[in-house]
Design a protein around this motif. Structure first.
Motif, PDB file in Angstrom:
ATOM      1  N   ALA B  35       4.807  13.063 -38.030  1.00 53.19           N
ATOM      2  CA  ALA B  35       3.846  12.149 -37.413  1.00 53.19           C
ATOM      3  C   ALA B  35       3.924  12.261 -35.901  1.00 53.19           C
ATOM      4  N   ALA B  36       5.123  12.382 -35.375  1.00 53.95           N
ATOM      5  CA  ALA B  36       5.296  12.468 -33.927  1.00 53.95           C
ATOM      6  C   ALA B  36       4.584  13.699 -33.378  1.00 53.95           C
ATOM      7  N   ILE B  37       4.703  14.799 -34.114  1.00 56.83           N
ATOM      8  CA  ILE B  37       4.042  16.027 -33.652  1.00 56.83           C
ATOM      9  C   ILE B  37       2.524  15.854 -33.717  1.00 56.83           C
ATOM     10  N   GLY B  38       2.062  15.249 -34.820  1.00 57.80           N
ATOM     11  CA  GLY B  38       0.634  14.972 -34.964  1.00 57.80           C
ATOM     12  C   GLY B  38       0.140  14.069 -33.848  1.00 57.80           C
ATOM     13  N   LEU B  39       0.935  13.036 -33.551  1.00 57.45           N
ATOM     14  CA  LEU B  39       0.560  12.093 -32.500  1.00 57.45           C
ATOM     15  C   LEU B  39       0.502  12.799 -31.147  1.00 57.45           C
ATOM     16  N   TYR B  40       1.447  13.661 -30.923  1.00 59.98           N
ATOM     17  CA  TYR B  40       1.473  14.373 -29.640  1.00 59.98           C
ATOM     18  C   TYR B  40       0.237  15.251 -29.484  1.00 59.98           C
ATOM     19  N   GLU B  41      -0.136  15.905 -30.594  1.00 62.02           N
ATOM     20  CA  GLU B  41      -1.343  16.739 -30.529  1.00 62.02           C
ATOM     21  C   GLU B  41      -2.568  15.889 -30.227  1.00 62.02           C
ATOM     22  N   GLU B  42      -2.605  14.710 -30.892  1.00 66.94           N
ATOM     23  CA  GLU B  42      -3.730  13.804 -30.660  1.00 66.94           C
ATOM     24  C   GLU B  42      -3.730  13.330 -29.205  1.00 66.94           C
ATOM     25  N   ALA B  43      -2.549  13.033 -28.713  1.00 68.51           N
ATOM     26  CA  ALA B  43      -2.426  12.567 -27.322  1.00 68.51           C
ATOM     27  C   ALA B  43      -2.966  13.621 -26.362  1.00 68.51           C
ATOM     28  N   GLN B  44      -2.649  14.880 -26.638  1.00 70.78           N
ATOM     29  CA  GLN B  44      -3.144  15.950 -25.768  1.00 70.78           C
ATOM     30  C   GLN B  44      -4.660  16.041 -25.807  1.00 70.78           C
ATOM     31  N   ALA B  45      -5.206  15.897 -27.041  1.00 65.43           N
ATOM     32  CA  ALA B  45      -6.665  15.950 -27.179  1.00 65.43           C
ATOM     33  C   ALA B  45      -7.314  14.785 -26.434  1.00 65.43           C
ATOM     34  N   LEU B  46      -6.688  13.605 -26.565  1.00 69.97           N
ATOM     35  CA  LEU B  46      -7.233  12.418 -25.890  1.00 69.97           C
ATOM     36  C   LEU B  46      -7.170  12.586 -24.373  1.00 69.97           C
ATOM     37  N   LYS B  47      -6.082  13.145 -23.902  1.00 66.36           N
ATOM     38  CA  LYS B  47      -5.917  13.329 -22.458  1.00 66.36           C
ATOM     39  C   LYS B  47      -6.981  14.301 -21.949  1.00 66.36           C
ATOM     40  N   ALA B  48      -7.184  15.374 -22.708  1.00 72.52           N
ATOM     41  CA  ALA B  48      -8.200  16.350 -22.298  1.00 72.52           C
ATOM     42  C   ALA B  48      -9.585  15.714 -22.276  1.00 72.52           C
ATOM     43  N   HIS B  49      -9.812  14.892 -23.293  1.00 72.09           N
ATOM     44  CA  HIS B  49     -11.109  14.209 -23.380  1.00 72.09           C
ATOM     45  C   HIS B  49     -11.311  13.287 -22.177  1.00 72.09           C
ATOM     46  N   CYS B  50     -10.287  12.520 -21.862  1.00 75.93           N
ATOM     47  CA  CYS B  50     -10.369  11.597 -20.720  1.00 75.93           C
ATOM     48  C   CYS B  50     -10.564  12.375 -19.415  1.00 75.93           C
ATOM     49  N   GLU B  51      -9.842  13.477 -19.293  1.00 72.35           N
ATOM     50  CA  GLU B  51      -9.958  14.281 -18.064  1.00 72.35           C
ATOM     51  C   GLU B  51     -11.373  14.841 -17.921  1.00 72.35           C
ATOM     52  N   ALA B  52     -11.925  15.224 -19.075  1.00 73.15           N
ATOM     53  CA  ALA B  52     -13.294  15.745 -19.036  1.00 73.15           C
ATOM     54  C   ALA B  52     -14.257  14.661 -18.559  1.00 73.15           C
ATOM     55  N   ARG B  53     -14.013  13.457 -19.075  1.00 76.27           N
ATOM     56  CA  ARG B  53     -14.864  12.340 -18.648  1.00 76.27           C
ATOM     57  C   ARG B  53     -14.704  12.076 -17.146  1.00 76.27           C
ATOM     58  N   LEU B  54     -13.498  12.180 -16.685  1.00 77.28           N
ATOM     59  CA  LEU B  54     -13.250  11.898 -15.272  1.00 77.28           C
ATOM     60  C   LEU B  54     -13.799  13.002 -14.376  1.00 77.28           C
ATOM     61  N   SER B  55     -13.795  14.222 -14.904  1.00 78.71           N
ATOM     62  CA  SER B  55     -14.268  15.320 -14.062  1.00 78.71           C
ATOM     63  C   SER B  55     -15.799  15.288 -13.955  1.00 78.71           C
ATOM     64  N   ALA B  56     -16.429  14.593 -14.934  1.00 80.71           N
ATOM     65  CA  ALA B  56     -17.891  14.487 -14.881  1.00 80.71           C
ATOM     66  C   ALA B  56     -18.277  13.396 -13.886  1.00 80.71           C
ATOM     67  N   ALA B  57     -17.708  13.458 -12.712  1.00 76.50           N
ATOM     68  CA  ALA B  57     -17.931  12.416 -11.713  1.00 76.50           C
ATOM     69  C   ALA B  57     -18.882  12.939 -10.656  1.00 76.50           C
ATOM     70  N   GLU B  58     -20.114  13.093 -11.067  1.00 75.73           N
ATOM     71  CA  GLU B  58     -21.072  13.605 -10.094  1.00 75.73           C
ATOM     72  C   GLU B  58     -22.013  12.475  -9.706  1.00 75.73           C
ATOM     73  N   ALA B  59     -22.274  12.372  -8.474  1.00 71.79           N
ATOM     74  CA  ALA B  59     -23.193  11.353  -7.999  1.00 71.79           C
ATOM     75  C   ALA B  59     -24.612  11.910  -8.053  1.00 71.79           C
ATOM     76  N   ARG B  60     -25.431  11.264  -8.835  1.00 70.22           N
ATOM     77  CA  ARG B  60     -26.834  11.683  -8.893  1.00 70.22           C
ATOM     78  C   ARG B  60     -27.634  10.444  -8.524  1.00 70.22           C
ATOM     79  N   ILE B  61     -28.044  10.395  -7.302  1.00 75.19           N
ATOM     80  CA  ILE B  61     -28.712   9.186  -6.827  1.00 75.19           C
ATOM     81  C   ILE B  61     -30.215   9.411  -6.807  1.00 75.19           C
ATOM     82  N   ALA B  62     -30.937   8.592  -7.547  1.00 76.32           N
ATOM     83  CA  ALA B  62     -32.383   8.732  -7.600  1.00 76.32           C
ATOM     84  C   ALA B  62     -33.039   7.397  -7.291  1.00 76.32           C
ATOM     85  N   GLN B  63     -34.204   7.511  -6.676  1.00 81.14           N
ATOM     86  CA  GLN B  63     -34.989   6.299  -6.441  1.00 81.14           C
ATOM     87  C   GLN B  63     -36.257   6.398  -7.263  1.00 81.14           C
ATOM     88  N   LEU B  64     -36.572   5.335  -7.978  1.00 76.81           N
ATOM     89  CA  LEU B  64     -37.772   5.357  -8.808  1.00 76.81           C
ATOM     90  C   LEU B  64     -39.007   5.289  -7.923  1.00 76.81           C
TER      91      LEU B  64
END
Lengths: 476, 80
Positions: B35-64
């Motif tokens: 379980a610990a190994i499984g959890l660690y793998e999941e943790a890595q996947a979650l971390k990668a997912h979070c990092e991907a979300r954080l890297s998608a930090a682009e400012a796109r400013i639009a005015q209607l």
């Protein structure tokens, strides 16, 4: 005559009207007038017409569209205002009026009272129920901002968002004060909510910089408050400075003291999150490694304590060898022991011993002690016969028939029962007397006192005494 | 254990919370090794997912862009 005054110049009506107007405008080019609004009306053209009055006088007033739209509040009858403008005339009807450029509410108290009444009414409707507001996303992907495209507010928001976590931002430009501002702000909030999935922001910020209470009035308007309260997208309100509270602040999911603060509430700090993430990653790695090492250690310790296979087998082999070696010796010993016992017994066994025993038994058989004696048996037989005959006699003597045969009688009552004494017999209507050979009907002649009609002789059945065994025959 | 596809649908906050709980679980040392190994793998996947979300930090400013009635008819980049 000379009634005419030739020295007085003659004006046409228009000229005079124009002159009066010039005079008024020069003399009262910029005045501040305090009064109560009355007959307030906004025409289709956008101009506002009203009277300013106090206890004794009335002054007509007009506010052109442009100025009126910049007004932070709505004119309303009874509202006390201070109007700034110039006096002018309206030549066609010989009237003068105040052309108002700016207007402010005379007593802020009056305006606040108006707001407070509205707040109570909307609160009673449940518009300010914070618990019913949609939850704010931790990290919104797309933020909709409702504010003026000019000015510092939008720049402050974008700047702070950029510092913390750059996000997609869509600005819905609106006027933030003046006539129509409230309707535009409300329409913008509804418009964002009406956008299709994908275009729709997941967080709204409605913002305006600081200003006087009149400047902020659009955010106290019912239309804006209702739109904010109905927003399915969580809405952060940031209107004015920290000390300003407008009604939209009650209806929003969250109130920010300033536009900059709204940006701070909107998004987390990206750098912090990256740090948190790195820390969590490291901790997970360490914990997982430690879990493996710990188990490897425990495995090693257990393995060290495990006995060697050879050792387990060796012990068993030793036991086998030992048993194998003892087996033939044990057998030999046992046989030897049995033989010794057999020889001891066998030596005593002989034919002579058997014949001796037979002779002894024969002698016992022939000895006179066991010879049968017929005379003894006969005597016992005679005694038994005598006992039997005596028993028969006793039985016969006890039979009622035998008694009747000896001359006694029995007296029965009509119901068949035995009359056992004179009293019973005397009381019966009829009696039957039984003899050995038959019975006779009888009737008692007298009562029981009539004398010994029946002799009580049989009342003492054991008159002769003695034991029953000896004298059964003499009973009656 | 959440699979990789499950993780990709998680919001940043949900993924972060899951990651935190996994790290606590791992640190407690209670989980069995598999379980610990499984959890660690999941943790890595979650971390990668979070990092991907954080890297998608682009400012796109639009005015209607709004029409006369105040309805949006398009958008333009907001010049900040």
């Amino acid at each position: 005559m000379a009634s005419a005054a030739p020295n007085i110049p003659e004006f046409s009506v228009s000229e005079l009207a124009h002159s009066v107007r010039r005079t008024l405008e020069d003399r009262f080019g910029l005045v501040r007038v305090r009064g109560e609004l009355s007959g307030f009306k906004v025409y289709g053209s956008g101009h506002a017409y009203f009277d300013l009055k106090d206890a004794d006088a009335v002054l007509a007033g007009v506010m052109w569209k442009g100025n009126y739209q910049r007004l932070g509040f709505r004119g309303e009858d009874g509202l006390e205002v201070i109007a700034t403008g110039k006096l002018s005339t309206y030549g066609k009807s010989s009237r003068y009026q105040l052309i108002v450029e700016r207007m402010e509410v005379a007593g802020v108290g009056a305006l606040l009272k108006q707001i407070e009444e509205r707040r109570r009414r909307l609160e009673a409707e449940g518009l300010f129920d914070r618990a019913a507001k949609p939850p704010r996303p931790f990290l919104p992907a797309h933020i909709g901002v409702v504010t003026s495209p000019q000015g510092a507010v939008i720049r402050d928001i974008l700047h702070r968002l950029h510092d913390r976590f750059p996000r997609r931002v869509t600005l819905w430009p609106v006027p933030v004060q003046g006539d129509g501002a409230a309707a535009r702000i409300a329409a913008a909030i509804r418009g964002f909510n009406a956008m299709p999935q994908g275009q729709r922001p997941d967080l709204l910020i409605v913002a305006r910089g600081g200003g006087s209470i009149e400047d902020l009035m659009a955010f106290n308007e019912e239309a804006v408050v209702r739109a904010a309260a109905a927003s399915a997208i969580p809405l952060i309100s940031a209107v004015g400075h920290e000390t300003d509270t407008t009604l939209i602040d009650y209806a929003s999911a969250l109130r920010a003291p300033t536009p900059t603060a709204a940006a701070e509430l909107a998004v987390p700090v990206r750098a912090d999150l990256l740090e948190t993430l790195a820390d969590l990653g490291l901790r997970a790695q360490r914990a997982e490694r430690r879990a493996r090492l710990l188990r490897a250690e425990r495995l090693g310790a257990l393995a060290a304590r495990l006995p060697r296979p050879a050792a387990i087998a060796g012990m068993a082999r030793q036991r086998l060898d030992d048993a194998g070696e003892r087996l033939p010796r044990a057998l030999k010993g046992r046989v030897r022991l049995l033989r010794t016992r057999f020889e001891a017994v066998g030596g005593r066994l002989s034919v002579r011993l058997l014949t001796q025993e037979a002779a002894r038994e024969r002698a016992r058989l022939e000895s006179p002690r066991v010879t049968p004696n017929p005379a003894l048996l006969r005597a016992r037989l005679a005694a038994a016969r005598a006992a039997l005959a005596s028993g028969f006699r006793l039985a016969e003597s006890l039979s009622p028939q035998a008694v009747l045969a000896r001359g006694f009688t029995m007296v029965r009552l009509p119901d068949g029962s035995l009359a056992r004494n004179a009293a019973v017999a005397a009381g019966a209507a009829e009696l039957r007397i039984l003899f050995a050979d038959g019975d006779v009907a009888a009737r008692p002649l007298s009562g029981p006192d009539a004398g010994p009609a029946v002799k009580p002789r049989p009342a003492t059945p054991r008159a002769s005494g003695g034991t029953p065994g000896d004298s059964q025959g003499d009973l009656f | 254990m959440a699979s990789a596809t499950d993780i990709s649908t998680l919001s940043f906050e949900a993924a972060l919370q899951r990651l935190e709980s996994i790290v606590k679980q791992l640190e407690s040392g209670d989980a069995p090794l598999e379980a610990a190994i499984g959890l660690y793998e999941e943790a890595q996947a979650l971390k990668a997912h979070c990092e991907a979300r954080l890297s998608a930090a682009e400012a796109r400013i639009a005015q209607l862009q709004l029409d006369a009635e105040g309805r949006p008819v398009g958008e333009a980049p907001f010049a900040s």
